[in-house]
Design a protein around this motif. Structure first.
Motif: not given
Length: 57
Positions: A22-43
């Motif tokens: 999420x931090x690495x791909x912070x410029x890409x909107x689509x990646x940001x959405x995907x990694x936010x969901x992955x982070x939430x699932x992990x949490x």
């Protein structure tokens, strides 16, 4: 007990991986959405396993 430990490790790895990318791909909107969901699932996994350990233990 082994299941709880393995699940906790997997959940933490998913959470850390999601935050890292999420931090690495912070410029890409689509990646940001995907990694936010992955982070939430992990949490959710980590929180659920910790609650399970506290309630059962």
């Amino acid at each position: 007990m082994i299941f709880n430990a393995i699940s906790l490790v997997i959940g933490v790895m998913i959470l850390i991986g999601g935050i890292y990318y999420l931090i690495k791909e912070k410029e890409d909107g689509e990646s940001k959405k995907i990694y936010s969901i992955v982070s939430a699932a992990g949490a959710v996994i980590v929180t659920g396993i910790i609650l399970k350990i506290l309630i059962a233990g």
